[in-house]
Every structure is written in C-alpha cells, then in structure tokens.
Design a protein around this motif. Structure first.
Motif, mmCIF file in Angstrom:
data_model
loop_
_atom_site.group_PDB
_atom_site.id
_atom_site.type_symbol
_atom_site.label_atom_id
_atom_site.label_comp_id
_atom_site.label_asym_id
_atom_site.label_seq_id
_atom_site.Cartn_x
_atom_site.Cartn_y
_atom_site.Cartn_z
ATOM 1 N N ALA A 47 -2.081 0.726 5.494
ATOM 2 C CA ALA A 47 -1.303 1.215 6.632
ATOM 3 C C ALA A 47 -0.448 0.094 7.220
ATOM 4 C CB ALA A 47 -2.236 1.787 7.696
ATOM 5 N N ALA A 48 -1.006 -1.109 7.304
ATOM 6 C CA ALA A 48 -0.232 -2.247 7.794
ATOM 7 C C ALA A 48 0.951 -2.538 6.873
ATOM 8 C CB ALA A 48 -1.136 -3.471 7.917
ATOM 9 N N ALA A 49 0.716 -2.441 5.551
ATOM 10 C CA ALA A 49 1.803 -2.657 4.590
ATOM 11 C C ALA A 49 2.864 -1.568 4.727
ATOM 12 C CB ALA A 49 1.242 -2.682 3.171
ATOM 13 N N ARG A 50 2.430 -0.312 4.926
ATOM 14 C CA ARG A 50 3.380 0.798 5.071
ATOM 15 C C ARG A 50 4.235 0.620 6.317
ATOM 16 N NH1 ARG A 50 6.943 3.508 5.211
ATOM 17 N NH2 ARG A 50 7.200 5.738 4.869
ATOM 18 N N LEU A 51 3.644 0.045 7.364
ATOM 19 C CA LEU A 51 4.355 -0.187 8.608
ATOM 20 C C LEU A 51 5.165 -1.482 8.557
ATOM 21 C CD1 LEU A 51 4.648 1.327 11.266
ATOM 22 C CD2 LEU A 51 2.706 0.045 12.150
ATOM 23 N N GLY A 52 4.819 -2.360 7.592
ATOM 24 C CA GLY A 52 5.549 -3.619 7.438
ATOM 25 C C GLY A 52 5.125 -4.689 8.410
ATOM 26 N N VAL A 53 3.871 -4.615 8.910
ATOM 27 C CA VAL A 53 3.389 -5.596 9.887
ATOM 28 C C VAL A 53 2.099 -6.236 9.378
ATOM 29 C CG1 VAL A 53 4.407 -4.295 11.783
ATOM 30 C CG2 VAL A 53 2.024 -3.870 11.158
ATOM 31 N N ARG A 54 1.637 -7.252 10.089
ATOM 32 C CA ARG A 54 0.364 -7.875 9.741
ATOM 33 C C ARG A 54 -0.779 -6.928 10.091
ATOM 34 N NH1 ARG A 54 0.494 -13.082 13.387
ATOM 35 N NH2 ARG A 54 0.843 -11.376 14.882
ATOM 36 N N ARG A 55 -1.949 -7.151 9.475
ATOM 37 C CA ARG A 55 -3.108 -6.322 9.782
ATOM 38 C C ARG A 55 -3.496 -6.443 11.247
ATOM 39 N NH1 ARG A 55 -8.035 -4.256 7.691
ATOM 40 N NH2 ARG A 55 -9.018 -3.314 9.551
ATOM 41 N N VAL A 56 -3.388 -7.639 11.836
ATOM 42 C CA VAL A 56 -3.762 -7.824 13.228
ATOM 43 C C VAL A 56 -2.839 -7.022 14.150
ATOM 44 C CG1 VAL A 56 -2.340 -9.902 13.517
ATOM 45 C CG2 VAL A 56 -4.328 -9.540 14.987
ATOM 46 N N ASP A 57 -1.574 -6.890 13.777
ATOM 47 C CA ASP A 57 -0.647 -6.094 14.582
ATOM 48 C C ASP A 57 -0.962 -4.606 14.448
ATOM 49 O OD1 ASP A 57 0.928 -8.325 15.500
ATOM 50 O OD2 ASP A 57 1.742 -8.446 13.479
ATOM 51 N N PHE A 58 -1.352 -4.178 13.243
ATOM 52 C CA PHE A 58 -1.716 -2.770 13.085
ATOM 53 C C PHE A 58 -2.975 -2.447 13.886
ATOM 54 C CE2 PHE A 58 -4.139 0.580 10.907
ATOM 55 C CZ PHE A 58 -3.249 1.628 11.084
ATOM 56 N N ASP A 59 -3.923 -3.375 13.913
ATOM 57 C CA ASP A 59 -5.129 -3.153 14.730
ATOM 58 C C ASP A 59 -4.755 -2.963 16.200
ATOM 59 O OD1 ASP A 59 -6.717 -3.348 12.507
ATOM 60 O OD2 ASP A 59 -7.233 -5.458 12.811
ATOM 61 N N GLU A 61 11.439 -1.172 -8.494
ATOM 62 C CA GLU A 61 10.999 -2.551 -8.683
ATOM 63 C C GLU A 61 12.133 -3.489 -8.261
ATOM 64 O OE1 GLU A 61 9.838 -3.030 -12.715
ATOM 65 O OE2 GLU A 61 8.025 -1.826 -12.514
ATOM 66 N N PRO A 62 11.906 -4.367 -7.280
ATOM 67 C CA PRO A 62 10.666 -4.500 -6.516
ATOM 68 C C PRO A 62 10.444 -3.294 -5.612
ATOM 69 C CG PRO A 62 12.377 -5.820 -5.529
ATOM 70 C CD PRO A 62 12.947 -5.301 -6.814
ATOM 71 N N LEU A 63 9.209 -3.144 -5.129
ATOM 72 C CA LEU A 63 8.894 -2.014 -4.275
ATOM 73 C C LEU A 63 9.765 -2.024 -3.026
ATOM 74 C CD1 LEU A 63 5.000 -1.750 -4.346
ATOM 75 C CD2 LEU A 63 6.609 0.059 -4.920
ATOM 76 N N PRO A 64 10.190 -0.836 -2.570
ATOM 77 C CA PRO A 64 10.939 -0.793 -1.310
ATOM 78 C C PRO A 64 10.128 -1.381 -0.171
ATOM 79 C CG PRO A 64 11.033 1.328 -2.453
ATOM 80 C CD PRO A 64 10.038 0.489 -3.191
ATOM 81 N N ARG A 65 10.834 -1.885 0.807
ATOM 82 C CA ARG A 65 10.184 -2.483 1.965
ATOM 83 C C ARG A 65 9.257 -1.466 2.640
ATOM 84 N NH1 ARG A 65 13.334 -4.483 7.379
ATOM 85 N NH2 ARG A 65 11.583 -5.479 8.414
ATOM 86 N N CYS A 66 8.111 -1.935 3.100
ATOM 87 C CA CYS A 66 7.121 -1.105 3.803
ATOM 88 C C CYS A 66 6.556 -0.004 2.903
ATOM 89 C CB CYS A 66 7.708 -0.479 5.068
ATOM 90 S SG CYS A 66 8.307 -1.682 6.265
ATOM 91 N N ARG A 67 6.514 -0.236 1.618
ATOM 92 C CA ARG A 67 5.956 0.767 0.719
ATOM 93 C C ARG A 67 4.846 0.120 -0.100
ATOM 94 N NH1 ARG A 67 5.451 5.919 0.702
ATOM 95 N NH2 ARG A 67 7.587 6.061 1.457
ATOM 96 N N PRO A 68 3.556 0.438 0.183
ATOM 97 C CA PRO A 68 2.460 -0.153 -0.597
ATOM 98 C C PRO A 68 2.382 0.443 -1.990
ATOM 99 C CG PRO A 68 1.594 1.457 0.943
ATOM 100 C CD PRO A 68 3.062 1.338 1.229
ATOM 101 N N ARG A 69 1.702 -0.243 -2.881
ATOM 102 C CA ARG A 69 1.488 0.270 -4.228
ATOM 103 C C ARG A 69 0.663 1.550 -4.174
ATOM 104 N NH1 ARG A 69 2.536 -2.758 -8.537
ATOM 105 N NH2 ARG A 69 1.034 -1.550 -9.737
ATOM 106 N N VAL A 70 0.891 2.419 -5.139
ATOM 107 C CA VAL A 70 0.075 3.630 -5.270
ATOM 108 C C VAL A 70 -1.252 3.233 -5.915
ATOM 109 C CG1 VAL A 70 -0.046 5.951 -6.227
ATOM 110 C CG2 VAL A 70 2.161 4.999 -5.544
ATOM 111 N N THR A 71 -2.356 3.697 -5.355
ATOM 112 C CA THR A 71 -3.686 3.348 -5.864
ATOM 113 C C THR A 71 -4.278 4.500 -6.656
ATOM 114 O OG1 THR A 71 -4.793 4.170 -3.878
ATOM 115 C CG2 THR A 71 -4.051 1.882 -3.850
ATOM 116 N N ALA A 72 -5.366 4.192 -7.369
ATOM 117 C CA ALA A 72 -6.064 5.236 -8.124
ATOM 118 C C ALA A 72 -6.605 6.306 -7.182
ATOM 119 C CB ALA A 72 -7.195 4.611 -8.942
ATOM 120 N N ALA A 73 -7.052 5.900 -5.987
ATOM 121 C CA ALA A 73 -7.541 6.874 -5.012
ATOM 122 C C ALA A 73 -6.426 7.816 -4.576
ATOM 123 C CB ALA A 73 -8.135 6.158 -3.805
#
Length: 468
Positions: free
Chosen positions: A143-155, A79-91
């Motif tokens: 995936a965009a959060a894991r890569l550290g970019v915007r969603r449009v860039d990941f697309d 905490e805070p989360l490391p850069r490019c690391r999304p939160r863990v989800t229930a899934a």
C-alpha cells in the motif's frame, strides 16, 4: 463388474475421461464441457460420456503457476514499472481468480495455478491497472508503494483515519513472531487518497528523505463519523468551481444530503461525496500510466497523437529495432497507419514517454501490429530501426540532433561544434568541414546507439593512450 456411477463431480468426471483435473476445470470454464446438469458441480453419466476427452486434454495449456502468472502481469504494466505501482504478487493472482477474471485450475487457492492463455488475454487488457486496483487488496508495504510514500508515512495515513482495511490475512512469519494478522487495503481507496485529500502536498510527502519525521505526524486524526467536507472542499476534489458544485446539488436529486454544518455552509460525508463523484464521472481513479505523446511528420503539417498505457522497448544493438506500443482510438490508429504506410515510413519528430528522455527518428517508423481486445480497446505497436533513434532537439518542431563523424582528423583551424562521440556539426566557414569541403561526414542521430558506441570507443582509446 461394479455398478457404474450415475453422477460425477469434477474429480470423478476427470477420472472417467482419463484427463487431468485441471483440464476438466478449464474445459468447464471455457464451455467445452456442458454445464452441470444434476446439481451444483454434478454431471450425469451421459453428459460426461458425451464429452470429447481429446478435446478437453488439448485445450489445457500449462497450467501456469501463480508466480509466473504474476510476473507476466507485472511485465504488462510496463518496464520500468509505472510510478506508485507495486509488482503483482502470486497472492494477487488468487484475488483475480476470486473475482472471476481467471479460472482456478489447481494448487493452493491463495496462489492458484491458472491457464497461460487466459493470463495472456488479461495482460492485453487496457484496464489492467484498474482491474488490479479494484480486485486486489494490498498489504501495508504494498500500500505504501502504491501510494508512493514511505511505510512510516502510510502508517500515519492509517492513524489519521484516512483509510481503513477492507480485509485481513493471517501469515506465519515463523522466526519473526509466528502467526500475524496483516490488514489489507483497497487499491481503489489508495489511488483516490491524493484526489480526496487535495490539501496534502503529496509530491513533497513522496520525496521525504529516509530518517526524517513524517510531515503527517503532527496532524490530528479524524474522529469516527466526522470525516466531512464543505462545498469548497468538494469543488477542490473535483477540480471545479464552487458554483459548479452548487449546480450539481440543485440538478441531481441523488446528491448526498448534508450531515452537519449550517444552511450557508453545509458539511457532507467525504466517503459519500467520493462515491457520488465517481458514479457521475466527476473524478477518475488515477491508475493508468501517463500517456505517450507523438509528433509525427505529416504531408502538410506535423500530426500530434497520443498513446495510453505506453510501453517503450529500446534495443541494445543498432542492428535491432525499437518498439513502442500503446492504446489509441480508431481514428488515431488510422492516421498512424496512413502516415507510416509510405515507402520510407514516417519520421518521428518527437516522442515523449514516461521513463525515457524525448527522442526522435528521422524515418522508417511503421505500424507493425494492431490488436483489439474483447473489451473493445485498440492497441497499436510502432517499430523503427534502432540505429535511427536520436535525441530530440530543443526546437518546437522537434527532430533529431544529428552530427557527423569526420573521416579525417580535425585541425586547429576547425571551428565546428564538437560532441562527446567525436562528431561535429559543420559550419560553412570551416576550411575542413564546410559545405564544399572533403572528405564527407558519416552522419548519425546524436544520443542514439551509434553516438553512444562512438563515445565509448573514443573514451576507451583515450584511456589506452594514457596508459602508454
């Protein structure tokens, strides 16, 4: 009286013993119950009756829902989360169950109930980020959060053919289009993208302002089966010289064969090269938090140590203590223990840790915990009084910026350096605060809790006087 069962599945066995089904599942996974002896998931009557029902019932703690389990795993990442690391989800908890890292105790298979003790053991694993990358696929937004970019860039990354889905999931968005198939991407593939595409300025891509056109929009997609790399490209991926790659090719019979090019400039499949480099430890999957670097005052000279996966918890109250935990080697842990074992603990001249400004502590730093996981990792926790924490000085040797609060007000003749909290650093020629002057000063580490509190009270006092 009806005829007794000869064979029991897990539900019938739990009913026979009068224990929750989740307790039976946990007892089976933890070895309290012998393996099924009459077929997959089937126990004989004698085997069930020999089980200690109270022991099975007592072994179950919880169970814990997928949501709280995901929150615990997220907290373990830092905490805070490391850069490019999304939160863990229930899934993600469901994927960890599928991978055999957690036991399914009930509930929805996609978001299952699990055992809290097993979750706690998983949070202490040094390789938790790597486990998440390996076993938990991510949707486009994650995936965009894991890569550290915007969603449009990941697309754009997907359009270019640099990454492909590994699976998909169907989600009911109800008012937003009904059932929709969402592609899922491998965390390992995402983590490796900056390594395998060194020609992309990823730092620039991660800082593109909202609303700006993606820098990747003008690139041409990779044709299927044509994602190739030259020897110089392999060298750039592995951060070595071209000669080193040529040497690997000569020495290793399993080095990938060329798929095109010429004898002088052979071309290799990028995915095959990535797999080979990983198998031979030529590249790493970037999944860990940057390490913390410590400079501790030693008996003869300062000692530099490293903590991997650091977590720094700073207290909000000067009466509490700060804590720093992280993974280290046995030798470094022994050095830490020796340095901090004295009567007054150790002095931390400089601590550099992600997410915080460099800080220092003049003394009383101690090792309060050493924990070794089943996988062999060693985790240590340091603690010190929060009141001693201060900002690290700019000097190469580190140390805290200390200044004093005068018990008497300063006159016009005072030439000492002033700080925001009202503290001063006295100079020898100052008539009021020189080396032999009285009254004495109340010293405190600058930038610490004491300094912040004094600055806040000084600001409040100034505001009150302006209102009068």
């Amino acid at each position: 009286m009806g005829k007794q069962r000869e064979f029991y599945d897990e539900q019938a066995a739990a009913g026979r013993l009068g224990v929750p089904l989740a307790a039976w599942r946990w007892a089976t996974a933890s070895g309290l119950v012998p393996p099924a002896d009459t077929g997959p998931g089937q126990w004989s009557r004698s085997a069930v009756e020999a089980v200690d029902a109270e022991g099975v019932r007592a072994a179950l703690s919880g169970p814990m829902g997928a949501g709280p389990a995901a929150d615990r795993l997220t907290q373990a990442l830092g905490e805070p989360l490391p850069r490019c690391r999304p939160r863990v989800t229930a899934a993600a908890v469901g994927h960890l169950v599928k991978a055999g890292l957690l036991v399914w105790l009930g509930g929805d298979a996609a978001c299952p109930d699990v055992h809290p003790d097993q979750v706690a053991a998983l949070t202490r694993r040094r390789d938790l980020p790597a486990l998440l990358d390996r076993h938990v696929p991510l949707g486009p937004d994650q995936a965009a959060a894991r890569l550290g970019v915007r969603r449009v860039d990941f697309d754009q990354v997907v359009r270019l053919g640099w990454i492909s889905p590994v699976s998909s999931v169907t989600i009911d968005y109800k008012s937003h289009g009904g059932w929709t198939t969402v592609p899922l991407y491998s965390g390992v593939d995402l983590a490796l993208l900056p390594v395998l595409r060194p020609g992309v300025d990823w730092e620039a891509l991660r800082t593109v302002a909202a609303g700006r056109r993606s820098p990747l929009a003008g690139l041409e997609p990779v044709a299927p089966g044509r994602d190739r790399v030259l020897l110089a490209g392999v060298a750039k991926i592995a951060s070595v010289g071209r000669a080193a790659v040529m040497n690997w090719r000569r020495r290793h019979a399993d080095f990938p064969e060329p798929v095109g090019g010429t004898d002088m400039h052979p071309e290799f499949d990028r995915r095959a090269i990535a797999a080979w480099l990983l198998d031979h430890d030529k590249i790493d999957i970037p999944s860990q938090t940057p390490p913390a670097m410590l400079l501790l005052a030693g008996a003869e000279s300062p000692t530099r140590l490293r903590l991997d996966g650091p977590l720094l918890l700073l207290a909000d109250n000067a009466e509490d203590q700060d804590q720093l935990s992280g993974w280290t080697t046995d030798d470094d842990a022994d050095v830490l223990a020796e340095l901090t074992a004295g009567t007054f603990g150790a002095a931390l001249r400089r601590l550099t840790v992600p997410g915080a400004d460099p800080l220092a502590v003049p003394g009383e730093v101690r090792v309060i915990d050493r924990f070794r996981t089943g996988s062999g990792g060693l985790k240590v926790t340091l603690a010190w009084p929060a009141a001693l924490r201060g900002a690290s000085s700019d000097r190469q040797t580190g140390g805290v910026v200390r200044h004093g609060l005068a018990y008497a007000g300063s006159g016009e003749v005072c030439g000492c350096k002033r700080h925001a909290c009202g503290g001063i650093v006295p100079v020898s020629w100052c008539r009021e605060h020189g080396a032999s002057a009285e009254p004495v000063l109340e010293w405190h580490p600058g930038g610490g809790i004491r300094c912040v509190d004094l600055a806040r009270s000084r600001s409040a006092a100034a505001g009150a006087s302006s209102e009068v």
